[in-house]
Design a protein around this motif. Structure first.
Motif, short mmCIF file in Angstrom:
data_model
loop_
_atom_site.label_atom_id
_atom_site.label_comp_id
_atom_site.label_asym_id
_atom_site.label_seq_id
_atom_site.Cartn_x
_atom_site.Cartn_y
_atom_site.Cartn_z
N ALA A 29 0.75 -1.24 -0.12
CA ALA A 29 0.16 -0.18 -0.10
C ALA A 29 0.69 1.17 -0.03
O ALA A 29 0.62 2.25 -0.78
N LYS A 32 2.40 1.79 -3.46
CA LYS A 32 1.16 2.24 -4.13
C LYS A 32 0.92 3.91 -3.85
O LYS A 32 0.58 4.76 -4.83
N ALA A 33 0.97 4.36 -2.75
CA ALA A 33 0.49 5.46 -2.16
C ALA A 33 1.51 6.57 -2.68
O ALA A 33 1.09 7.76 -2.98
N VAL A 41 -4.54 10.49 -1.98
CA VAL A 41 -4.69 9.60 -0.90
C VAL A 41 -5.80 10.02 0.33
O VAL A 41 -6.67 9.28 0.72
N GLU A 44 -8.91 9.29 -1.40
CA GLU A 44 -9.35 7.94 -1.18
C GLU A 44 -10.17 7.69 0.37
O GLU A 44 -11.08 6.75 0.69
N ILE A 108 1.64 6.40 5.39
CA ILE A 108 0.80 6.62 4.37
C ILE A 108 0.06 8.05 4.65
O ILE A 108 0.14 9.04 4.03
N ALA A 112 0.06 11.77 3.21
CA ALA A 112 -1.03 12.53 2.84
C ALA A 112 -1.13 13.87 3.32
O ALA A 112 -1.71 14.65 2.85
N ILE A 219 -6.04 1.78 1.01
CA ILE A 219 -5.21 2.08 -0.22
C ILE A 219 -5.13 1.02 -1.05
O ILE A 219 -4.86 1.10 -2.20
N ASN A 220 -4.86 -0.19 -0.60
CA ASN A 220 -4.68 -1.43 -1.29
C ASN A 220 -5.97 -1.87 -1.89
O ASN A 220 -5.86 -2.18 -3.06
N THR A 222 -8.59 0.29 -2.73
CA THR A 222 -9.37 1.55 -3.04
C THR A 222 -10.38 1.98 -2.17
O THR A 222 -11.08 1.15 -1.51
#
Lengths: 446, 329
Positions: A29, A32-33, A41, A44, A108, A112, A219-220, A222
């Motif tokens: 995650a 990805k973030a 972020v 999301e 994360i 953000a 995050i993984n 959505t």
């Protein structure tokens, strides 16, 4: 099997270490973030409908969007790991078994929010978990997930664990901030809110452990997918610390919207009341929320089955409902004395009141003394009304929610179990239980 | 400038003014009592909860009422805000509750207390409290302590307003004074009994709303109502030198700062002026002190209060019957 997003893979070997966590999809995650923009972020998380897991249930995305962004002023993210609500032990469990999910969630979230320094404020008694987190953070530094230039993005983050000295009041966000700054943990008077002036007078977001950990699955998968779990505005999964007179006490992860009856009686979760006893009452969200008699807990005032969700549990207001709170699910069987239990709760709030504002400082002690009087067999009918009056003069009149938290259990116990107080008045001499004092004070009988 | 309406009286005040200060600008009976707020000490206020008021309209932009009673000393006014103080039975009732809480563990040793006669808690109890207490348990007690050689701390009387802590924080160069323990056993204390020894520490006595911090050079010398206050000044290098002298006959029994009508000193004074200059020849006397309604020295003080109390009772009589097992929450 219900969906588990936070405490899955706990049976896997080495999940508490970075290597083990990574082998089961950890830090995906984060990778990805960091490819997203910070605002994406935040959006999301807003889409996911995640609500604060510490007790108040405030939408996390909205909290994040409130943070002030004056130029040149640092921002901070603080994780509230000062879990000390009686009946709640989910954060401790999560940090102990899977520390990296919290660290990943914090990286994360800090990314953000644009925070370059973040803190985990952990309760002083949780030294074991403190060392686990210290070790995990070191692993994350070594792997390049923390420190300068994280994953080559140019984003820097330092993460610290700060142990408190073991005060319940330091779980209140402004009390926590004061304590983090090295001062006496007295809650601040709001406004200004931490989002404007928090740690060292800089914009700060304070989130619960479980909230920050939940950012990882969001995050993984959505935010939209996450929002599909759960019911209505209660999205996602929630850790429930089940304790009391049940067959299988422990921490359970449920999808919000699970019927209370299923949670209480199914073998997958609590497994019913132990020794085949009947259900008497439940404190559904940690000691601060109103106590509810069993039948009112299982059915809403409209006669529908009650669900484990923010809305359903509070249906009927304080008269007929309760709150999801922090998810400390305390079950009491038919042999439990509500008055004794209430005395113990009130004793806790008396002990933990910081002493800043007068209603809470004086009122909590007064209520405890009156309840003690009941247990001694000297209570009178007038004392019940007095107790009601005192709690009404604390509720909503204090700086921080500790006053409310101290008064709600008293109010609900009198509202639903007045007959028990009357029983103590009529028959108190014979109901005295000296063993009870030994038990709650950890003393050996003479 | 934001316009605020308190109990039906409107006033325009500068941006950022608290509700309490706006009420003080209007003056009269609608001013909420304040036990912990002190204009000259930053971040003071918000603790005692006696100044709670009800905001029935938040502002012109956001007319929603505030859900809880707010501490008027810390809540800034908004344009168009409407506030109820003595016109709200809820506020009157809540304040009576706070007075009961404050007096619950207070020793009520007024007959032997030096503060009697100029004690904010006495006034508060008289003006806003109920006749008796429903508290029937033992009151908490502390040992008397010396804070430095000139100040005595009698913690039993303390209401934890934190004013003296703010004095130590903001006036004294190095802080050696704070609060120990928590909850109802919290106490004002100096760090490991270390005496406070600096120029401005004596102001703690002036800011203390009760008799918890008393001047050892004045203790048990006289009741305040037997002394005569006059305004005086001297050339002082450490402070403004503007003080109030309290005479008994020809003798200066004590020196304090000049207090305004809200019981707050206008200027803080240094310890030299306070403790060491007790001769008339040290001072230039200006005029007799104007004695305001808050002073027990004033004539008919309690007559006026009696009338006020009757008014309050009339208000209370209008209160709806209280539910004892209220199902509404």
């Amino acid at each position: 099997m219900a969906k588990q997003l936070l405490i899955n893979d706990l049976d896997k070997e080495g999940i508490a270490t970075l290597a083990g966590y990574k082998a089961h999809g950890g830090y995906a995650a984060l990778e990805k973030a960091v490819k997203m923009k910070p605002e994406e972020v935040v959006s999301e998380v807003q889409k996911s409908g995640l609500r604060g897991r510490g007790g108040a249930g405030f939408p996390t995305g909205m909290k994040w969007s409130f943070i002030a962004k004056p130029p040149g002023v640092p921002r901070y993210l603080v994780c509230n790991a000062d879990e000390s609500e009686p009946g709640t032990f989910k954060d401790r469990y999560l940090m102990q078994r899977k520390p990296h999910i919290l660290i990943e969630g914090m990286i994360i979230s800090s990314f953000a929010l644009g925070a370059n320094t973040s803190y985990i404020y952990i309760r002083g008694e949780m030294m074991y978990q403190f060392h686990i987190l210290e070790k995990a953070i070191q692993e994350a530094y070594d792997a390049g997930y923390l420190g300068k230039n994280i994953l080559g993005t140019g984003y820097d983050l330092d993460l610290y664990v700060h142990p408190g000295a073991g005060a319940y009041i330091c779980g209140e966000e402004t009390g926590l901030i004061e304590s983090l700054e090295g001062k006496r943990g007295n809650p601040r008077i709001k406004p200004p809110f931490p989002a404007v002036k928090g740690v060292w007078q800089c914009p700060t977001v304070v989130n619960n452990v479980e909230t920050l950990a939940a950012v990882v699955p969001i995050i993984n998968m959505t935010g939209d997918e996450y929002a599909k779990i759960g019911i209505g505005r209660s999205t996602g999964t929630k850790l429930i610390s089940a304790s009391g007179h049940i067959n299988k006490p422990g921490v359970y992860e449920i999808e919000l919207g699970l019927p209370v009856e299923e949670f209480l009686y199914s073998d997958q979760y609590c497994g019913g009341i132990r020794n085949g006893k009947k259900l008497k009452a439940v404190v559904a969200g940690g000691s601060s929320v109103p106590i509810l008699p069993g039948e009112k807990l299982l059915k809403t005032p409209k006669g529908e089955p009650r669900l484990m969700s923010y809305e359903s549990l509070s249906e009927g207001g304080f008269g007929e409902g309760t709150m999801l709170g922090s998810g400390g699910f305390i079950v009491m069987d038919e042999d439990t004395s509500v008055v004794k239990n209430l005395w113990n709760f009130t004793r806790f709030y008396h002990h933990e009141s910081c002493g800043q504002c007068s209603p809470c400082r004086e009122g909590t002690g007064w209520m405890e003394k009156i309840l003690h009087k009941f247990l001694d067999g000297h209570g009178t009918m007038a004392d019940i009304d007095l107790l009601w009056d005192i709690q009404s003069k604390i509720d909503g009149r204090t700086i921080c929610p500790l006053g409310d938290a101290a008064s709600w259990p008293v109010a609900s116990a009198i509202r639903h179990f007045r007959s028990e107080f009357e029983e103590y008045v009529k028959n108190g001499e014979n109901m005295r239980d000296i063993q009870h004092y030994y038990r709650v004070n950890n003393l050996q009988p003479a | 400038m934001p316009k605020v309406t308190i109990d039906g009286i409107s006033i325009e005040v500068p941006e950022g003014t608290s509700i309490l200060n706006a009420a003080r600008m209007i003056g009269g009976e609608i001013v909420p009592p304040a036990m912990c707020y002190y204009t000259k000490l930053e971040t003071s206020g918000g603790y005692c909860r006696t100044c709670m008021v009800k905001v029935v309209k938040g502002s012109e932009k956001d007319p929603r009422p505030m859900p809880k009673l707010v501490a008027s000393c810390r809540q800034p006014v908004m344009d168009g805000m409407e506030v109820q103080n003595i016109t709200s039975p809820e506020v009157v009732e809540a304040r009576a509750g706070v007075v009961e809480f404050l007096l619950m563990n207070h020793p009520l040793d007024c007959p032997i207390c030096d503060q009697a006669g100029e004690c904010n808690l006495q006034d508060l109890g008289y003006e806003h409290g109920k006749d008796g207490t429903r508290y029937e348990f033992g009151r908490r007690e502390f040992e008397k302590k010396d804070i430095g050689d000139k100040i005595q701390l009698h913690m039993t009387r303390c209401i934890l307003c934190y004013r003296c802590v703010k004095v130590a924080d903001q006036l004294c160069p190095s802080r050696v004074h704070g609060v120990m323990n928590r909850g109802d056993v919290a106490e004002i204390s100096t760090y490991i009994e270390k005496a406070i020894d600096n120029e401005m520490s004596g102001n703690m006595i002036d800011v203390c709303p009760v008799g918890a911090l008393t001047d050892k050079t004045f203790r048990f010398k006289s009741r305040v109502w037997f002394t005569k206050p006059v305004e005086a000044h001297r050339n002082c290098t450490k402070c403004s030198g503007n003080v109030r002298l309290w005479f008994k006959g020809e003798d200066v029994l004590r020196v304090t700062g000049r207090k305004d009508q809200w019981g707050e000193v206008k200027e803080f004074i240094c310890n030299e002026c306070r403790y060491d200059k007790k001769n008339v020849s040290d001072w230039v006397i200006e005029q007799p002190t104007h004695v305001d309604r808050h002073s027990v020295i004033s004539q008919n003080h309690y007559e006026n209060l009696k009338q006020m109390k009757l008014d309050t009772q009339r208000l209370k009589a209008k209160l709806p019957e209280k539910k004892t097992n209220g199902n509404t929450k």
